[in-house]
Design a protein around this motif. Structure first.
Motif, PDB file in Angstrom:
ATOM      1  N   ALA A   1       0.838  -1.196   0.000  1.00  0.00           N
ATOM      2  CA  ALA A   1       0.000   0.000   0.000  1.00  0.00           C
ATOM      3  C   ALA A   1       0.873   1.246   0.000  1.00  0.00           C
ATOM      4  CB  ALA A   1      -0.929  -0.012   1.208  1.00  0.00           C
ATOM      5  N   TYR A   2       0.520   2.196  -0.856  1.00  0.00           N
ATOM      6  CA  TYR A   2       1.224   3.480  -0.949  1.00  0.00           C
ATOM      7  C   TYR A   2       1.278   4.196   0.396  1.00  0.00           C
ATOM      8  CZ  TYR A   2       1.152   8.558  -2.041  1.00  0.00           C
ATOM      9  OH  TYR A   2       1.348   9.914  -2.068  1.00  0.00           O
ATOM     10  N   ALA A   3       0.259   3.979   1.227  1.00  0.00           N
ATOM     11  CA  ALA A   3       0.188   4.661   2.522  1.00  0.00           C
ATOM     12  C   ALA A   3       1.408   4.387   3.387  1.00  0.00           C
ATOM     13  CB  ALA A   3      -1.077   4.233   3.270  1.00  0.00           C
ATOM     14  N   VAL A   4       1.989   3.206   3.286  1.00  0.00           N
ATOM     15  CA  VAL A   4       3.080   2.836   4.200  1.00  0.00           C
ATOM     16  C   VAL A   4       4.334   3.682   3.961  1.00  0.00           C
ATOM     17  CG1 VAL A   4       4.566   0.979   4.997  1.00  0.00           C
ATOM     18  CG2 VAL A   4       2.157   0.513   4.518  1.00  0.00           C
ATOM     19  N   PRO A   5       4.942   3.667   2.768  1.00  0.00           N
ATOM     20  CA  PRO A   5       6.132   4.511   2.579  1.00  0.00           C
ATOM     21  C   PRO A   5       5.814   6.000   2.646  1.00  0.00           C
ATOM     22  CG  PRO A   5       5.480   3.506   0.494  1.00  0.00           C
ATOM     23  CD  PRO A   5       4.678   2.845   1.560  1.00  0.00           C
ATOM     24  N   MET A   6       4.600   6.390   2.252  1.00  0.00           N
ATOM     25  CA  MET A   6       4.236   7.810   2.286  1.00  0.00           C
ATOM     26  C   MET A   6       4.185   8.328   3.713  1.00  0.00           C
ATOM     27  SD  MET A   6       1.414  10.045   2.778  1.00  0.00           S
ATOM     28  CE  MET A   6      -0.184   9.515   2.206  1.00  0.00           C
ATOM     29  N   ILE A   7       3.520   7.603   4.610  1.00  0.00           N
ATOM     30  CA  ILE A   7       3.414   8.047   5.999  1.00  0.00           C
ATOM     31  C   ILE A   7       4.761   7.929   6.716  1.00  0.00           C
ATOM     32  CG2 ILE A   7       2.381   7.515   8.237  1.00  0.00           C
ATOM     33  CD1 ILE A   7       0.556   9.067   6.397  1.00  0.00           C
ATOM     34  N   LEU A   8       5.529   6.894   6.399  1.00  0.00           N
ATOM     35  CA  LEU A   8       6.851   6.756   7.013  1.00  0.00           C
ATOM     36  C   LEU A   8       7.774   7.892   6.572  1.00  0.00           C
ATOM     37  CD1 LEU A   8       7.404   2.895   6.859  1.00  0.00           C
ATOM     38  CD2 LEU A   8       6.990   4.295   8.897  1.00  0.00           C
ATOM     39  N   LEU A   9       7.639   8.328   5.322  1.00  0.00           N
ATOM     40  CA  LEU A   9       8.402   9.485   4.845  1.00  0.00           C
ATOM     41  C   LEU A   9       8.088  10.706   5.685  1.00  0.00           C
ATOM     42  CD1 LEU A   9       9.935  11.338   2.822  1.00  0.00           C
ATOM     43  CD2 LEU A   9       7.873  11.269   1.384  1.00  0.00           C
ATOM     44  N   SER A  10       6.794  11.000   5.861  1.00  0.00           N
ATOM     45  CA  SER A  10       6.391  12.167   6.627  1.00  0.00           C
ATOM     46  C   SER A  10       6.828  12.064   8.084  1.00  0.00           C
ATOM     47  CB  SER A  10       4.862  12.319   6.554  1.00  0.00           C
ATOM     48  OG  SER A  10       4.428  13.405   7.345  1.00  0.00           O
ATOM     49  N   THR A  11       6.681  10.881   8.667  1.00  0.00           N
ATOM     50  CA  THR A  11       7.076  10.678  10.063  1.00  0.00           C
ATOM     51  C   THR A  11       8.565  10.949  10.253  1.00  0.00           C
ATOM     52  OG1 THR A  11       5.343   9.009  10.327  1.00  0.00           O
ATOM     53  CG2 THR A  11       7.091   9.045  11.980  1.00  0.00           C
ATOM     54  N   ALA A  12       9.369  10.440   9.335  1.00  0.00           N
ATOM     55  CA  ALA A  12      10.817  10.642   9.433  1.00  0.00           C
ATOM     56  C   ALA A  12      11.189  12.113   9.257  1.00  0.00           C
ATOM     57  CB  ALA A  12      11.536   9.788   8.393  1.00  0.00           C
ATOM     58  N   GLN A  13      10.441  12.825   8.408  1.00  0.00           N
ATOM     59  CA  GLN A  13      10.690  14.264   8.253  1.00  0.00           C
ATOM     60  C   GLN A  13      10.431  15.003   9.561  1.00  0.00           C
ATOM     61  OE1 GLN A  13       7.992  14.806   4.913  1.00  0.00           O
ATOM     62  NE2 GLN A  13       9.704  15.258   3.533  1.00  0.00           N
ATOM     63  N   VAL A  14       9.345  14.650  10.237  1.00  0.00           N
ATOM     64  CA  VAL A  14       9.034  15.275  11.524  1.00  0.00           C
ATOM     65  C   VAL A  14      10.109  14.943  12.556  1.00  0.00           C
ATOM     66  CG1 VAL A  14       7.390  15.316  13.446  1.00  0.00           C
ATOM     67  CG2 VAL A  14       6.548  15.327  11.085  1.00  0.00           C
ATOM     68  N   MET A  15      10.509  13.670  12.604  1.00  0.00           N
ATOM     69  CA  MET A  15      11.530  13.257  13.569  1.00  0.00           C
ATOM     70  C   MET A  15      12.856  13.958  13.309  1.00  0.00           C
ATOM     71  SD  MET A  15       9.994  11.338  15.683  1.00  0.00           S
ATOM     72  CE  MET A  15      11.422  10.726  16.576  1.00  0.00           C
ATOM     73  N   ARG A  16      13.202  14.146  12.059  1.00  0.00           N
ATOM     74  CA  ARG A  16      14.434  14.857  11.705  1.00  0.00           C
ATOM     75  C   ARG A  16      14.399  16.289  12.223  1.00  0.00           C
ATOM     76  NH1 ARG A  16      15.234  15.161   5.494  1.00  0.00           N
ATOM     77  NH2 ARG A  16      13.513  16.631   5.739  1.00  0.00           N
ATOM     78  N   GLY A  17      13.227  16.916  12.125  1.00  0.00           N
ATOM     79  CA  GLY A  17      13.096  18.274  12.620  1.00  0.00           C
ATOM     80  C   GLY A  17      13.166  18.356  14.135  1.00  0.00           C
ATOM     81  N   CYS A  18      12.765  17.269  14.812  1.00  0.00           N
ATOM     82  CA  CYS A  18      12.767  17.260  16.281  1.00  0.00           C
ATOM     83  C   CYS A  18      14.119  16.869  16.860  1.00  0.00           C
ATOM     84  CB  CYS A  18      11.707  16.284  16.801  1.00  0.00           C
ATOM     85  SG  CYS A  18      10.009  16.758  16.419  1.00  0.00           S
ATOM     86  N   ASP A  19      14.883  16.077  16.128  1.00  0.00           N
ATOM     87  CA  ASP A  19      16.129  15.516  16.661  1.00  0.00           C
ATOM     88  C   ASP A  19      17.232  15.726  15.625  1.00  0.00           C
ATOM     89  OD1 ASP A  19      18.044  14.156  18.049  1.00  0.00           O
ATOM     90  OD2 ASP A  19      16.922  12.282  18.232  1.00  0.00           O
ATOM     91  N   VAL A  20      17.716  16.964  15.538  1.00  0.00           N
ATOM     92  CA  VAL A  20      18.642  17.334  14.465  1.00  0.00           C
ATOM     93  C   VAL A  20      19.968  16.589  14.557  1.00  0.00           C
ATOM     94  CG1 VAL A  20      17.616  19.596  14.100  1.00  0.00           C
ATOM     95  CG2 VAL A  20      19.436  19.338  15.802  1.00  0.00           C
ATOM     96  N   GLU A  21      20.325  16.117  15.745  1.00  0.00           N
ATOM     97  CA  GLU A  21      21.583  15.382  15.876  1.00  0.00           C
ATOM     98  C   GLU A  21      21.547  14.060  15.132  1.00  0.00           C
ATOM     99  OE1 GLU A  21      22.634  14.936  19.942  1.00  0.00           O
ATOM    100  OE2 GLU A  21      22.984  17.082  20.279  1.00  0.00           O
ATOM    101  N   LEU A  22      20.343  13.550  14.902  1.00  0.00           N
ATOM    102  CA  LEU A  22      20.200  12.294  14.164  1.00  0.00           C
ATOM    103  C   LEU A  22      19.691  12.541  12.738  1.00  0.00           C
ATOM    104  CD1 LEU A  22      18.700   9.888  16.868  1.00  0.00           C
ATOM    105  CD2 LEU A  22      21.016   9.877  15.918  1.00  0.00           C
ATOM    106  N   ALA A  23      19.932  13.732  12.226  1.00  0.00           N
ATOM    107  CA  ALA A  23      19.420  14.091  10.897  1.00  0.00           C
ATOM    108  C   ALA A  23      19.878  13.129   9.819  1.00  0.00           C
ATOM    109  CB  ALA A  23      19.842  15.519  10.548  1.00  0.00           C
ATOM    110  N   GLU A  24      21.128  12.728   9.852  1.00  0.00           N
ATOM    111  CA  GLU A  24      21.643  11.830   8.816  1.00  0.00           C
ATOM    112  C   GLU A  24      20.976  10.458   8.882  1.00  0.00           C
ATOM    113  OE1 GLU A  24      23.443  12.681   6.195  1.00  0.00           O
ATOM    114  OE2 GLU A  24      23.139  14.680   7.042  1.00  0.00           O
ATOM    115  N   HIS A  25      20.678  10.013  10.082  1.00  0.00           N
ATOM    116  CA  HIS A  25      19.954   8.741  10.245  1.00  0.00           C
ATOM    117  C   HIS A  25      18.596   8.832   9.564  1.00  0.00           C
ATOM    118  CE1 HIS A  25      18.019   5.288  12.146  1.00  0.00           C
ATOM    119  NE2 HIS A  25      17.064   6.106  12.562  1.00  0.00           N
ATOM    120  N   TYR A  26      17.874   9.925   9.830  1.00  0.00           N
ATOM    121  CA  TYR A  26      16.551  10.078   9.223  1.00  0.00           C
ATOM    122  C   TYR A  26      16.651  10.343   7.729  1.00  0.00           C
ATOM    123  CZ  TYR A  26      14.793  10.106  13.975  1.00  0.00           C
ATOM    124  OH  TYR A  26      14.473   9.744  15.254  1.00  0.00           O
ATOM    125  N   ASN A  27      17.690  11.038   7.292  1.00  0.00           N
ATOM    126  CA  ASN A  27      17.883  11.262   5.859  1.00  0.00           C
ATOM    127  C   ASN A  27      18.030   9.945   5.111  1.00  0.00           C
ATOM    128  OD1 ASN A  27      17.688  14.043   5.882  1.00  0.00           O
ATOM    129  ND2 ASN A  27      19.890  14.370   6.173  1.00  0.00           N
TER     130      ASN A  27
END
Length: 231
Positions: free
Chosen positions: A1-27
């Motif tokens: 389902a398209y929903a899975v990678p789409m929502i995981l993409l958005s979730t990781a973007q939010v997490m990257r904004g919250c935890d900048v020290e782990l930006a490369e991990h989320y990237n």
């Protein structure tokens, strides 16, 4: 389902904004999700569509699921991808996101009654979902965000036109001027199907996000927009 990678993409973007020290991990995780979205068959230039389902092994599938388009869902994912294109300064990625918006607006907009359909069959066959022609609140809100964002990025008047179409339709048909909030579910003709304002699916998510983000985009408030887009 398209929903899975789409929502995981958005979730990781939010997490990257919250935890900048782990930006490369989320990237790295975001890169993986983008690769799946564009390589597994969801993004289909031949059909001019972002489809809802592909097979787990990336082989072609048949039947109604292979032809199913959820215009609002495709558009929602498109503005997540647009945000990532801005973050990475990736013009090719931006072009793909704009393609998804264009395809989804052209095929998903009800030219007779207005509003975005809930589901369409890309080949024009009867959709499997009985509610296919209903107008739900959230596809319209995601369309507003995506088109005003695309307009601010590109300056292309077609996105402004689509934004104004969606804005006019949504505020005319969904907004309860007497009691506040929005109805969630309309018949195809725009009449209210159900007067409830909240349920398992309709919560405080799509509408406030649209009101906040689109307002800031229209005001040109770059710092707030960057924060809201997690870029």
């Amino acid at each position: 389902a398209y929903a899975v990678p789409m929502i995981l993409l958005s979730t990781a973007q939010v997490m990257r904004g919250c935890d900048v020290e782990l930006a490369e991990h989320y990237n790295a995780f975001i890169t993986e999700m983008l690769s799946e979205l564009f390589s597994a068959g969801y993004y289909n230039e031949q059909k001019r569509a972002m489809t809802e389902f592909v097979s787990a092994d990336s082989k072609s599938i048949s039947g109604p699921k292979s032809r199913l388009i959820n215009p609002g869902h495709a558009i929602e994912g498109a503005w997540f991808i647009m945000a990532e294109a801005l973050y990475r300064k990736d013009d090719a990625m931006l072009k793909k996101a704009l393609n998804i918006i264009e395809w989804s607006m052209e095929s998903g907009w009800d030219k007779e009654c207005g509003g975005l359909y809930s589901f369409i069959d890309i080949e024009g066959k009867p959709a499997e979902q009985l509610e296919w022609d209903m107008k739900l609140w959230w596809p319209q809100t995601e369309g507003i965000i995506a088109n005003v964002l695309a307009w601010r990025i590109t300056g292309d008047e077609k996105y402004k036109t689509w934004f104004e179409m969606l804005h006019s339709y949504a505020f005319e048909h969904f907004c309860d001027d007497e009691h506040g909030e929005w109805y969630g579910y309309l018949h195809r003709d725009g009449s209210v199907s159900n007067t409830l304002k909240g349920n398992l699916f309709k919560g405080p998510y799509h509408l406030p996000r649209m009101l906040i983000l689109s307002s800031e985009l229209l005001l040109g408030n770059a710092p707030v927009v960057s924060s809201l887009l997690n870029i």
